[in-house]
Design a protein around this motif. Structure first.
Motif, PDB file in Angstrom:
ATOM      1  N   GLN A 258       0.816  -1.217   0.000  1.00 44.33           N
ATOM      2  CA  GLN A 258       0.000   0.000   0.000  1.00 44.33           C
ATOM      3  C   GLN A 258       0.852   1.271   0.000  1.00 44.33           C
ATOM      4  N   ASP A 263      -0.350   0.476  -3.743  1.00 49.11           N
ATOM      5  CA  ASP A 263      -1.497  -0.436  -3.875  1.00 49.11           C
ATOM      6  C   ASP A 263      -1.731  -0.974  -5.289  1.00 49.11           C
ATOM      7  N   HIS A 266      -4.681  -3.345  -5.585  1.00 45.82           N
ATOM      8  CA  HIS A 266      -5.968  -2.726  -5.202  1.00 45.82           C
ATOM      9  C   HIS A 266      -6.585  -3.408  -3.980  1.00 45.82           C
ATOM     10  N   ARG A 268      -6.636  -2.069  -0.995  1.00 46.01           N
ATOM     11  CA  ARG A 268      -7.244  -0.930  -0.281  1.00 46.01           C
ATOM     12  C   ARG A 268      -7.392  -1.177   1.227  1.00 46.01           C
TER      13      ARG A 268
END
Ligand code: UDP
Ligand code: MG
Length: 323
Positions: A258, A263, A266, A268
Motif C-alpha cells: 500500500q 497499492d 488494489h 485498499r
C-alpha cells in the motif's frame, strides 16, 4: 516382649479419613506379612494426614497393641505427597514399600514386590491394569498421560501408582531432593535406578470415598507438569512467535503493497485495518511475554519459599525422632 531388631522392610501408608477400614487393612497387611514369614522383619509406618474422622484414634489404638507400628500424625491435612515423604523419611528398613490404606492396592502382592527387590530391582512399581474409576476420571487420566508424555522428556508410565517398593539407596536420593512441590511418583521416576514392574487389578475402596476430588487431581496434574517439564514455557514462546510473525507479515504486506508500491493489487487496506494489525502485533508480544514471565516467577516463587514439607504434631515414641 523381645526387643525388635532393625527392620528390613518399612511399609509406609498415608491415611486420610480411613477410620472405617483401617483395622481391617492392618489385619490383612499383618496376615500377608506373617504368611510370608516377614512379620518380624518389618515396621509399619502410618502417616496420618490430618483426618477429620477418628483415624487418629484408631491408629493410636493400633500402635498401642502392635509393636511394629509407628505413627506420624500431621497437624493438619498436607496431602498424600507430604504424608508419603514424611513416612519415607522416617523409614529405617532396607526396602520401603508404599501403599494406600483404602485396600485398593492389594496387600497380597507385597511379597512379590519384595521378591523383585531380592532379585536386584531398586524400584518396583505397581501398574494399575484397569481402573474402577468412572468414565470421566479415566478420560482425564488418559488425557493427562498423553499431554504429559508429549510435553515432557521424562515419560510417565500410564497406570503407574504409588504402590511401590524403593531400596534404601533410592530413599536417600529421594530425600535429598529439596523441592517442596513434590510428586512422589514423578521424583522416584526421575531418580532412575533399576526398575521392575508388577501389574495389579485395583480393588474397590473398602470404605469411605476417594479423597482426591477433581480440583485436587487437576492441581496434581498441573504440579506434575510444572515440576517435571519446562516445555509448556517453550510452547508459549512458540505461540508468541507465531502471533508476532503473522502480524509482522501482515504489517509488511500493508507497508510494501500500500505505502511503498502504491497499492498495485488494489487491496485498499483501511487505516483501521492497519491499526488493528499493529495492535494485534503488540498485544501478541505483551501477552505472551507476560505469560512466560508469570510462569517463571511463580516457579521461582514456590522454590524460594522453602516451606517445610510438613509439620509433625506428634510422633509415636517408638523410634520416630531419633531413629
Ligand atoms: N490420602 C492422604 N491425604 C489426602 C488424600 C488421600 O494421605 O489428602 C491417602 C488416602 O488415605 C489413601 C491414599 O492417600 O490411603 C489414596 O487416596 P484416595 O483413595 O483418596 O485416592 P485415589 O485412590 O483416588 O488415588
Ligand atoms: Mg483410593
Amino acid at each position: 516382649m523381645a526387643e525388635r531388631g532393625k527392620p528390613t522392610f518399612s511399609i509406609v501408608i498415608p491415611v486420610y479419613n480411613e477410620a472405617g477400614g483401617l483395622r481391617h487393612f492392618h489385619q490383612s497387611l499383618k496376615d500377608v506379612m506373617s504368611k510370608a514369614g516377614l512379620l518380624n522383619k518389618c515396621e509399619i509406618i502410618y502417616c496420618e494426614d490430618g483426618s477429620i474422622d477418628s483415624s487418629k484414634k484408631v491408629l493410636d489404638d493400633i500402635a498401642k497393641e502392635d509393636d511394629s507400628v509407628k505413627t506420624i500424625i500431621f497437624s493438619r491435612n498436607f496431602g498424600k505427597e507430604s504424608a508419603l515423604t514424611a513416612g519415607i523419611a522416617q523409614a529405617c528398613g532396607q526396602a520401603i514399600i508404599t501403599l494406600d490404606s483404602d485396600e485398593q492396592h492389594p496387600v497380597e502382592l507385597i511379597p512379590a514386590f519384595i521378591d523383585k527387590w531380592n532379585k536386584g530391582a531398586k524400584v518396583v512399581i505397581g501398574i494399575r491394569k484397569s481402573t474402577n474409576a468412572n468414565w470421566l476420571k479415566r478420560t482425564e487420566s488418559k488425557m493427562f498421560y498423553s499431554i504429559f508424555n508429549r510435553l515432557s522428556k521424562q515419560k510417565l508410565i500410564p497406570g503407574s501408582t504409588d504402590f511401590r517398593l524403593i531400596d534404601k539407596s533410592v530413599q536417600e536420593a529421594f530425600l535429598s531432593l529439596g523441592e517442596s512441590n513434590r510428586i512422589t511418583r514423578g521424583l522416584i521416576d526421575w531418580l532412575g535406578f533399576e526398575r521392575s514392574f508388577i501389574s495389579f487389578e485395583p480393588k474397590k475402596r473398602n470404605m469411605g470415598s476417594p479423597n482426591y476430588n477433581h480440583s485436587k487431581l487437576v492441581q496434581l496434574a498441573m504440579n506434575s507438569l510444572v515440576s517435571l517439564s519446562p516445555r509448556p514455557l517453550y510452547i508459549l514462546g512458540y505461540i508468541g512467535l507465531i502471533i508476532t510473525g503473522i502480524s509482522f507479515v501482515l504489517g509488511a504486506i500493508i507497508i510494501i503493497e500500500q505505502i511503498v508500491l502504491g497499492d498495485p493489487l488494489h487491496l485498499r487496506f483501511t487505516g483501521t485495518a492497519m491499526l488493528g494489525i499493529l495492535i494485534l502485533f503488540f498485544i501478541g508480544i505483551v501477552l505472551t511475554s507476560q505469560g512466560v514471565i508469570a510462569i517463571y516467577i511463580s516457579h521461582i516463587h514456590t522454590e524460594t519459599k522453602r516451606r517445610p514439607l510438613y509439620v509433625i504434631d506428634k510422633a509415636s515414641s517408638k523410634g520416630i525422632a531419633g531413629k
